[in-house]
Design a protein around this motif. Structure first.
Motif: not given
Ligand code: ADP
Ligand code: ASP
Ligand code: MG
Length: 420
Positions: A184-185, A390
Protein backbone atom coordinates in the motif's frame (compact mmCIF):
# COMPACT_ATOMS: atom_id res chain seq x y z
CA UNK A 1 -7.96 -36.58 4.90
CA UNK A 2 -6.06 -33.40 5.63
CA UNK A 3 -6.75 -31.11 8.56
CA UNK A 4 -6.57 -27.49 7.43
CA UNK A 5 -6.62 -24.33 9.49
CA UNK A 6 -7.78 -21.28 7.50
CA UNK A 7 -7.57 -17.86 9.14
CA UNK A 8 -9.44 -14.83 7.79
CA UNK A 9 -8.55 -11.30 8.89
CA UNK A 10 -10.76 -8.26 9.46
CA UNK A 11 -11.09 -7.00 5.87
CA UNK A 12 -11.71 -10.54 4.64
CA UNK A 13 -14.84 -10.72 6.85
CA UNK A 14 -15.58 -6.97 6.72
CA UNK A 15 -19.20 -7.22 5.51
CA UNK A 16 -21.92 -9.86 5.50
CA UNK A 17 -21.21 -10.35 1.78
CA UNK A 18 -17.59 -11.05 2.59
CA UNK A 19 -18.68 -13.46 5.33
CA UNK A 20 -20.68 -15.35 2.68
CA UNK A 21 -17.60 -15.48 0.42
CA UNK A 22 -15.54 -16.92 3.27
CA UNK A 23 -18.30 -19.43 4.05
CA UNK A 24 -18.19 -20.65 0.43
CA UNK A 25 -14.42 -20.93 0.51
CA UNK A 26 -14.58 -23.05 3.68
CA UNK A 27 -17.28 -25.26 2.16
CA UNK A 28 -15.12 -25.77 -0.95
CA UNK A 29 -12.28 -26.98 1.24
CA UNK A 30 -14.66 -29.28 3.10
CA UNK A 31 -15.98 -30.64 -0.17
CA UNK A 32 -12.45 -31.43 -1.31
CA UNK A 33 -12.44 -33.84 1.60
CA UNK A 34 -10.51 -31.81 4.16
CA UNK A 35 -11.36 -31.38 7.82
CA UNK A 36 -11.69 -27.63 8.16
CA UNK A 37 -11.05 -25.32 11.11
CA UNK A 38 -11.55 -21.58 10.49
CA UNK A 39 -10.10 -18.88 12.70
CA UNK A 40 -11.56 -15.41 12.24
CA UNK A 41 -10.96 -11.81 13.27
CA UNK A 42 -13.46 -9.12 14.16
CA UNK A 43 -15.23 -7.61 11.13
CA UNK A 44 -13.47 -4.65 9.46
CA UNK A 45 -12.64 -1.90 11.93
CA UNK A 46 -14.65 -3.34 14.81
CA UNK A 47 -11.65 -3.68 17.13
CA UNK A 48 -10.70 -0.04 16.48
CA UNK A 49 -14.29 1.02 17.08
CA UNK A 50 -14.37 -0.83 20.41
CA UNK A 51 -11.10 0.85 21.42
CA UNK A 52 -12.61 4.22 20.53
CA UNK A 53 -15.68 3.47 22.65
CA UNK A 54 -13.46 2.65 25.61
CA UNK A 55 -11.41 5.81 25.20
CA UNK A 56 -14.67 7.78 25.29
CA UNK A 57 -15.02 6.54 28.86
CA UNK A 58 -11.46 6.56 30.21
CA UNK A 59 -7.89 7.06 28.99
CA UNK A 60 -6.72 4.08 31.06
CA UNK A 61 -9.54 1.58 31.48
CA UNK A 62 -8.88 -1.52 33.60
CA UNK A 63 -7.19 -3.99 31.28
CA UNK A 64 -9.42 -6.84 32.39
CA UNK A 65 -12.46 -4.89 31.22
CA UNK A 66 -10.68 -3.90 28.01
CA UNK A 67 -10.34 -7.58 27.20
CA UNK A 68 -14.00 -8.20 28.02
CA UNK A 69 -14.85 -5.50 25.49
CA UNK A 70 -12.38 -6.41 22.73
CA UNK A 71 -13.20 -10.12 22.80
CA UNK A 72 -16.77 -9.34 21.72
CA UNK A 73 -15.58 -8.35 18.21
CA UNK A 74 -14.52 -11.84 17.19
CA UNK A 75 -17.60 -13.41 18.79
CA UNK A 76 -19.81 -11.57 16.32
CA UNK A 77 -17.87 -12.94 13.34
CA UNK A 78 -17.85 -16.59 14.45
CA UNK A 79 -21.61 -16.61 14.94
CA UNK A 80 -22.33 -14.92 11.60
CA UNK A 81 -19.94 -17.21 9.75
CA UNK A 82 -21.54 -20.31 11.28
CA UNK A 83 -24.96 -18.98 10.25
CA UNK A 84 -23.65 -18.32 6.73
CA UNK A 85 -22.42 -21.90 6.39
CA UNK A 86 -25.73 -23.24 7.68
CA UNK A 87 -27.60 -21.06 5.19
CA UNK A 88 -25.62 -22.77 2.41
CA UNK A 89 -26.72 -26.17 3.63
CA UNK A 90 -23.61 -27.26 5.51
CA UNK A 91 -22.83 -27.85 9.15
CA UNK A 92 -20.69 -25.49 11.21
CA UNK A 93 -20.10 -24.86 14.87
CA UNK A 94 -18.56 -21.73 16.37
CA UNK A 95 -16.30 -21.58 19.43
CA UNK A 96 -15.06 -18.67 21.51
CA UNK A 97 -11.39 -18.79 22.51
CA UNK A 98 -12.42 -20.22 25.87
CA UNK A 99 -14.57 -22.93 24.28
CA UNK A 100 -11.78 -23.76 21.84
CA UNK A 101 -9.42 -24.40 24.76
CA UNK A 102 -7.05 -21.48 24.12
CA UNK A 103 -5.32 -21.17 27.49
CA UNK A 104 -3.33 -17.96 28.01
CA UNK A 105 -1.39 -16.22 30.73
CA UNK A 106 -3.01 -13.30 32.55
CA UNK A 107 -1.25 -10.34 30.93
CA UNK A 108 -4.41 -8.64 29.76
CA UNK A 109 -4.44 -7.03 26.27
CA UNK A 110 -1.22 -8.82 25.28
CA UNK A 111 -1.64 -12.30 26.72
CA UNK A 112 0.46 -15.22 25.52
CA UNK A 113 -1.01 -18.58 24.62
CA UNK A 114 0.25 -21.27 26.98
CA UNK A 115 -1.67 -24.30 25.78
CA UNK A 116 -4.37 -25.33 23.35
CA UNK A 117 -6.89 -27.92 24.53
CA UNK A 118 -8.90 -28.12 21.35
CA UNK A 119 -10.81 -31.34 22.08
CA UNK A 120 -14.18 -29.78 21.32
CA UNK A 121 -12.91 -28.32 18.04
CA UNK A 122 -11.51 -31.69 17.04
CA UNK A 123 -14.73 -33.42 17.98
CA UNK A 124 -16.68 -30.97 15.80
CA UNK A 125 -14.52 -31.56 12.71
CA UNK A 126 -14.38 -35.31 13.29
CA UNK A 127 -18.18 -35.19 13.36
CA UNK A 128 -18.19 -33.53 9.92
CA UNK A 129 -18.83 -29.89 10.87
CA UNK A 130 -16.68 -26.90 9.94
CA UNK A 131 -15.29 -25.58 13.22
CA UNK A 132 -15.03 -21.82 13.60
CA UNK A 133 -12.77 -20.42 16.29
CA UNK A 134 -12.70 -16.81 17.49
CA UNK A 135 -9.20 -15.40 16.98
CA UNK A 136 -7.38 -13.01 19.31
CA UNK A 137 -8.82 -14.33 22.58
CA UNK A 138 -7.96 -16.76 25.33
CA UNK A 139 -8.89 -17.80 28.82
CA UNK A 140 -6.57 -17.88 31.82
CA UNK A 141 -6.50 -20.97 34.04
CA UNK A 142 -8.43 -18.79 36.53
CA UNK A 143 -11.21 -18.29 33.99
CA UNK A 144 -10.48 -14.70 32.92
CA UNK A 145 -10.98 -13.65 29.29
CA UNK A 146 -7.83 -12.23 27.66
CA UNK A 147 -6.83 -10.86 24.27
CA UNK A 148 -3.55 -11.54 22.51
CA UNK A 149 -2.48 -8.11 21.24
CA UNK A 150 -3.28 -6.45 17.88
CA UNK A 151 -3.13 -8.93 15.05
CA UNK A 152 -3.52 -11.77 17.56
CA UNK A 153 -5.86 -13.86 15.41
CA UNK A 154 -2.78 -14.91 13.44
CA UNK A 155 -1.37 -16.39 16.63
CA UNK A 156 -4.63 -18.17 17.42
CA UNK A 157 -4.51 -19.77 13.97
CA UNK A 158 -0.93 -20.97 14.39
CA UNK A 159 -1.56 -22.23 17.92
CA UNK A 160 -4.66 -24.13 16.83
CA UNK A 161 -2.74 -25.58 13.86
CA UNK A 162 0.09 -26.67 16.19
CA UNK A 163 -2.34 -27.99 18.81
CA UNK A 164 -4.30 -30.06 16.31
CA UNK A 165 -1.25 -31.13 14.29
CA UNK A 166 -2.84 -29.57 11.19
CA UNK A 167 -1.40 -30.35 7.76
CA UNK A 168 -1.87 -26.81 6.48
CA UNK A 169 -2.12 -23.37 8.11
CA UNK A 170 -3.36 -20.72 5.69
CA UNK A 171 -3.51 -17.05 6.63
CA UNK A 172 -6.00 -15.35 4.30
CA UNK A 173 -5.68 -11.58 4.17
CA UNK A 174 -6.28 -8.53 1.97
CA UNK A 175 -2.99 -8.68 0.05
CA UNK A 176 -1.55 -11.53 -2.05
CA UNK A 177 1.19 -12.47 0.40
CA UNK A 178 4.25 -11.05 2.09
CA UNK A 179 5.84 -8.32 -0.04
CA UNK A 180 9.25 -6.67 -0.10
CA UNK A 181 7.50 -3.64 1.48
CA UNK A 182 3.94 -2.73 2.40
CA UNK A 183 2.33 -2.80 -1.07
CA UNK A 184 0.00 0.00 0.00
CA UNK A 185 2.97 2.30 0.47
CA UNK A 186 5.29 0.99 -2.25
CA UNK A 187 3.44 0.13 -5.48
CA UNK A 188 6.68 -1.38 -6.87
CA UNK A 189 6.87 -3.89 -4.00
CA UNK A 190 7.21 -7.54 -5.04
CA UNK A 191 5.51 -10.57 -3.54
CA UNK A 192 7.95 -13.02 -2.00
CA UNK A 193 7.32 -16.70 -2.77
CA UNK A 194 9.13 -17.97 0.31
CA UNK A 195 10.37 -16.28 3.47
CA UNK A 196 12.32 -17.95 6.27
CA UNK A 197 11.00 -17.80 9.83
CA UNK A 198 14.10 -15.82 10.77
CA UNK A 199 13.42 -13.09 8.21
CA UNK A 200 9.68 -13.06 8.86
CA UNK A 201 10.32 -12.65 12.59
CA UNK A 202 12.43 -9.58 11.93
CA UNK A 203 9.96 -8.18 9.40
CA UNK A 204 7.04 -8.67 11.81
CA UNK A 205 9.00 -7.15 14.69
CA UNK A 206 9.84 -4.20 12.46
CA UNK A 207 6.25 -3.40 11.54
CA UNK A 208 5.18 -5.61 8.60
CA UNK A 209 1.83 -6.21 10.19
CA UNK A 210 0.77 -8.86 7.68
CA UNK A 211 1.68 -11.45 10.37
CA UNK A 212 1.73 -10.87 14.11
CA UNK A 213 5.21 -11.35 15.57
CA UNK A 214 4.04 -13.93 18.07
CA UNK A 215 2.37 -15.96 15.35
CA UNK A 216 5.72 -16.26 13.59
CA UNK A 217 7.50 -17.15 16.85
CA UNK A 218 4.89 -19.80 17.56
CA UNK A 219 5.13 -21.16 14.03
CA UNK A 220 8.91 -21.41 14.22
CA UNK A 221 8.87 -23.01 17.65
CA UNK A 222 6.35 -25.63 16.58
CA UNK A 223 7.45 -26.08 12.96
CA UNK A 224 4.13 -24.86 11.54
CA UNK A 225 4.54 -23.91 7.86
CA UNK A 226 2.42 -20.86 7.00
CA UNK A 227 0.86 -19.92 3.70
CA UNK A 228 -0.05 -16.22 3.62
CA UNK A 229 -2.47 -15.54 0.76
CA UNK A 230 -5.36 -13.45 -0.45
CA UNK A 231 -8.97 -14.08 0.48
CA UNK A 232 -9.94 -12.15 -2.67
CA UNK A 233 -8.40 -14.50 -5.26
CA UNK A 234 -6.88 -17.98 -5.65
CA UNK A 235 -3.28 -16.97 -6.38
CA UNK A 236 -0.58 -18.75 -4.43
CA UNK A 237 0.81 -16.52 -1.70
CA UNK A 238 3.94 -16.63 0.43
CA UNK A 239 5.25 -19.68 2.26
CA UNK A 240 6.90 -18.99 5.62
CA UNK A 241 9.10 -21.84 6.78
CA UNK A 242 12.54 -22.91 8.01
CA UNK A 243 15.37 -21.76 5.74
CA UNK A 244 17.19 -24.42 3.73
CA UNK A 245 19.65 -24.56 0.88
CA UNK A 246 16.88 -24.56 -1.75
CA UNK A 247 15.87 -21.02 -0.79
CA UNK A 248 17.02 -18.12 -2.89
CA UNK A 249 19.34 -15.83 -1.05
CA UNK A 250 18.59 -12.21 -1.68
CA UNK A 251 20.75 -9.97 0.48
CA UNK A 252 17.74 -7.88 1.43
CA UNK A 253 14.26 -9.40 1.67
CA UNK A 254 12.34 -6.33 2.58
CA UNK A 255 11.93 -2.81 3.85
CA UNK A 256 9.44 -2.34 6.66
CA UNK A 257 8.04 0.63 8.49
CA UNK A 258 6.22 1.20 11.73
CA UNK A 259 4.40 4.35 12.78
CA UNK A 260 2.76 2.78 15.80
CA UNK A 261 5.49 3.70 18.27
CA UNK A 262 6.37 6.85 20.20
CA UNK A 263 9.75 7.95 21.50
CA UNK A 264 10.15 8.84 25.17
CA UNK A 265 13.25 10.66 26.43
CA UNK A 266 14.21 11.06 30.07
CA UNK A 267 16.70 13.91 30.47
CA UNK A 268 19.56 14.30 32.89
CA UNK A 269 19.26 10.97 34.63
CA UNK A 270 22.05 10.50 37.24
CA UNK A 271 24.69 8.23 35.68
CA UNK A 272 25.10 5.47 38.25
CA UNK A 273 24.59 1.71 38.42
CA UNK A 274 20.97 0.61 38.65
CA UNK A 275 19.37 3.52 36.84
CA UNK A 276 18.48 1.64 33.64
CA UNK A 277 17.28 -1.26 35.79
CA UNK A 278 15.00 1.13 37.72
CA UNK A 279 13.54 2.74 34.56
CA UNK A 280 12.96 -0.42 32.56
CA UNK A 281 11.97 -2.46 35.62
CA UNK A 282 9.19 0.04 36.32
CA UNK A 283 8.06 -0.05 32.68
CA UNK A 284 7.98 -3.85 32.70
CA UNK A 285 5.95 -3.84 35.93
CA UNK A 286 3.48 -1.55 34.17
CA UNK A 287 3.05 -4.04 31.27
CA UNK A 288 4.75 -1.62 28.83
CA UNK A 289 6.60 -3.03 25.81
CA UNK A 290 9.89 -1.34 25.01
CA UNK A 291 11.52 -1.61 21.60
CA UNK A 292 14.64 0.48 20.94
CA UNK A 293 16.74 1.99 23.73
CA UNK A 294 19.49 4.58 23.53
CA UNK A 295 21.57 5.96 26.38
CA UNK A 296 23.67 9.00 25.59
CA UNK A 297 27.27 9.54 26.61
CA UNK A 298 27.41 10.78 30.17
CA UNK A 299 28.18 14.45 30.75
CA UNK A 300 28.83 15.89 34.21
CA UNK A 301 27.49 12.76 35.91
CA UNK A 302 24.18 12.62 34.10
CA UNK A 303 22.84 11.21 30.85
CA UNK A 304 19.71 11.04 28.67
CA UNK A 305 17.84 7.79 28.09
CA UNK A 306 15.46 7.43 25.13
CA UNK A 307 13.27 4.48 24.26
CA UNK A 308 10.45 3.66 21.86
CA UNK A 309 7.19 2.09 22.95
CA UNK A 310 3.88 1.28 21.22
CA UNK A 311 1.55 4.30 21.33
CA UNK A 312 -1.10 2.01 22.81
CA UNK A 313 1.16 1.60 25.88
CA UNK A 314 1.89 5.32 26.16
CA UNK A 315 -0.51 6.22 28.94
CA UNK A 316 0.93 3.50 31.16
CA UNK A 317 4.48 4.33 30.04
CA UNK A 318 4.22 8.01 30.91
CA UNK A 319 2.75 7.23 34.33
CA UNK A 320 5.64 4.89 35.04
CA UNK A 321 8.19 7.39 33.74
CA UNK A 322 6.72 10.21 35.80
CA UNK A 323 7.24 8.20 38.98
CA UNK A 324 10.71 7.05 38.08
CA UNK A 325 11.83 10.57 37.10
CA UNK A 326 10.80 11.83 40.54
CA UNK A 327 12.48 8.93 42.34
CA UNK A 328 15.78 9.20 40.44
CA UNK A 329 15.95 12.99 40.47
CA UNK A 330 16.12 13.23 36.65
CA UNK A 331 15.51 16.68 35.10
CA UNK A 332 12.38 15.95 33.05
CA UNK A 333 10.97 13.78 30.28
CA UNK A 334 9.29 14.26 26.94
CA UNK A 335 7.29 12.25 24.46
CA UNK A 336 7.54 12.46 20.67
CA UNK A 337 4.63 10.81 18.90
CA UNK A 338 5.70 11.96 15.44
CA UNK A 339 8.33 9.31 14.88
CA UNK A 340 8.50 6.30 12.58
CA UNK A 341 10.83 3.35 12.34
CA UNK A 342 12.15 2.14 8.98
CA UNK A 343 13.99 -1.16 8.81
CA UNK A 344 15.91 -3.19 6.31
CA UNK A 345 15.69 -6.98 6.75
CA UNK A 346 17.75 -9.63 5.02
CA UNK A 347 19.62 -12.78 5.93
CA UNK A 348 22.37 -11.79 3.48
CA UNK A 349 23.45 -8.96 5.77
CA UNK A 350 25.36 -11.46 7.86
CA UNK A 351 27.83 -12.01 5.06
CA UNK A 352 27.72 -8.68 3.22
CA UNK A 353 29.35 -5.79 5.02
CA UNK A 354 28.44 -2.31 3.87
CA UNK A 355 24.65 -2.66 3.97
CA UNK A 356 24.34 -0.22 6.87
CA UNK A 357 26.53 2.34 5.11
CA UNK A 358 24.44 2.04 1.93
CA UNK A 359 21.26 2.42 3.95
CA UNK A 360 22.45 5.54 5.79
CA UNK A 361 23.69 7.08 2.53
CA UNK A 362 20.35 6.43 0.81
CA UNK A 363 18.47 8.04 3.69
CA UNK A 364 20.85 11.00 3.78
CA UNK A 365 20.46 11.52 0.02
CA UNK A 366 16.69 11.51 0.53
CA UNK A 367 17.09 14.23 3.18
CA UNK A 368 16.01 11.95 6.04
CA UNK A 369 17.52 12.54 9.47
CA UNK A 370 18.11 9.58 11.82
CA UNK A 371 17.42 9.94 15.51
CA UNK A 372 18.00 6.36 16.69
CA UNK A 373 19.62 3.30 15.12
CA UNK A 374 19.50 -0.33 16.20
CA UNK A 375 20.61 -3.54 14.57
CA UNK A 376 20.34 -7.31 14.79
CA UNK A 377 22.39 -9.70 12.69
CA UNK A 378 19.84 -9.50 9.87
CA UNK A 379 18.07 -6.15 10.48
CA UNK A 380 18.95 -2.46 10.64
CA UNK A 381 16.32 -0.06 12.01
CA UNK A 382 16.33 3.73 12.11
CA UNK A 383 13.95 6.06 13.89
CA UNK A 384 13.06 9.05 11.72
CA UNK A 385 10.38 11.74 11.52
CA UNK A 386 6.96 10.23 10.76
CA UNK A 387 6.37 12.75 7.96
CA UNK A 388 9.32 11.27 6.04
CA UNK A 389 8.42 7.61 6.33
CA UNK A 390 7.15 7.15 2.79
CA UNK A 391 10.16 8.93 1.28
CA UNK A 392 12.49 6.78 3.37
CA UNK A 393 10.84 3.44 2.58
CA UNK A 394 10.69 4.14 -1.15
CA UNK A 395 14.29 5.34 -1.26
CA UNK A 396 15.50 2.17 0.45
CA UNK A 397 13.34 -0.07 -1.71
CA UNK A 398 14.84 1.44 -4.85
CA UNK A 399 18.42 1.65 -3.58
CA UNK A 400 18.47 -2.01 -2.64
CA UNK A 401 17.15 -3.09 -6.03
CA UNK A 402 13.80 -4.37 -4.77
CA UNK A 403 11.50 -2.45 -7.14
CA UNK A 404 9.46 -4.75 -9.37
CA UNK A 405 11.19 -3.63 -12.55
CA UNK A 406 14.63 -4.34 -11.09
CA UNK A 407 16.31 -7.30 -12.76
CA UNK A 408 17.94 -8.67 -9.65
CA UNK A 409 17.30 -8.66 -5.93
CA UNK A 410 21.02 -8.30 -5.30
CA UNK A 411 22.33 -4.81 -4.70
CA UNK A 412 23.97 -3.49 -7.83
CA UNK A 413 26.95 -1.19 -7.49
CA UNK A 414 25.15 1.22 -9.80
CA UNK A 415 22.47 1.59 -7.14
CA UNK A 416 25.04 2.81 -4.69
CA UNK A 417 25.73 -0.55 -3.07
CA UNK A 418 29.21 -1.11 -1.72
CA UNK A 419 29.02 -4.53 -0.24
CA UNK A 420 32.51 -5.82 0.04
P1 ADP B 1 -5.68 -8.99 8.43
O1 ADP B 1 -6.86 -8.19 8.87
O2 ADP B 1 -5.98 -9.92 7.31
O3 ADP B 1 -5.00 -9.66 9.58
P2 ADP B 1 -3.67 -6.91 8.44
O4 ADP B 1 -4.18 -5.54 8.17
O5 ADP B 1 -3.37 -7.27 9.85
O6 ADP B 1 -4.68 -7.94 7.78
O7 ADP B 1 -2.36 -7.20 7.58
C1 ADP B 1 -2.38 -7.05 6.18
C2 ADP B 1 -1.81 -5.69 5.82
O8 ADP B 1 -0.43 -5.68 6.16
C3 ADP B 1 -1.83 -5.38 4.35
O9 ADP B 1 -3.06 -4.81 3.97
C4 ADP B 1 -0.65 -4.45 4.17
O10 ADP B 1 -1.04 -3.11 4.03
C5 ADP B 1 0.15 -4.60 5.46
N1 ADP B 1 1.57 -4.88 5.23
C6 ADP B 1 2.60 -4.21 5.83
N2 ADP B 1 3.76 -4.68 5.41
C7 ADP B 1 3.51 -5.67 4.53
C8 ADP B 1 4.33 -6.54 3.76
N3 ADP B 1 5.67 -6.50 3.81
N4 ADP B 1 3.73 -7.45 2.95
C9 ADP B 1 2.38 -7.52 2.89
N5 ADP B 1 1.55 -6.72 3.60
C10 ADP B 1 2.10 -5.80 4.41
N1 ASP C 1 -9.29 -8.04 15.79
C1 ASP C 1 -7.95 -7.98 16.33
C2 ASP C 1 -7.22 -6.76 15.80
O1 ASP C 1 -7.82 -5.98 15.06
C3 ASP C 1 -7.17 -9.23 16.09
C4 ASP C 1 -6.85 -9.51 14.64
O2 ASP C 1 -7.49 -8.99 13.73
O3 ASP C 1 -5.93 -10.30 14.39
O4 ASP C 1 -6.09 -6.55 16.13
MG1 MG D 1 -3.64 -8.97 11.00
Amino acid sequence: MQLVVMKFGGTSVGTTDRVMVVARRLIEAKERGDRVVAVVSAMGDVTDDLLALASGISDAPPEREMDMLLATGEQVTIALLAMAIHSLGHRAMSFTGAQAGIVSDASHTKARIQAVRADRVLEAVEGGAIAIVAGFQGLTPEGEITTLGRGGSDTTAVAVAAGLGADVCEIYTDVDGVYTADPRMVPAAVKLDIVSYEEMLEMAAAGARVLQLRAVEFARNHGVVLHVRSSFNDSPGTIVREADETMEHAIISGVTHDTSEAKVTIRDVPDRPGVAAAVFGRLADSNVNVDMIIQNVSEAGSTDISFTTPKEDLVRATRAVEEVVAELGARDWQVDETVAKVSLVGAGMKTHPGVAATMFRALADAGVNLSMISTSSIRISCVIEAAQVETAVRALHTTFGLDSDAVTAEISPAAGGNLN
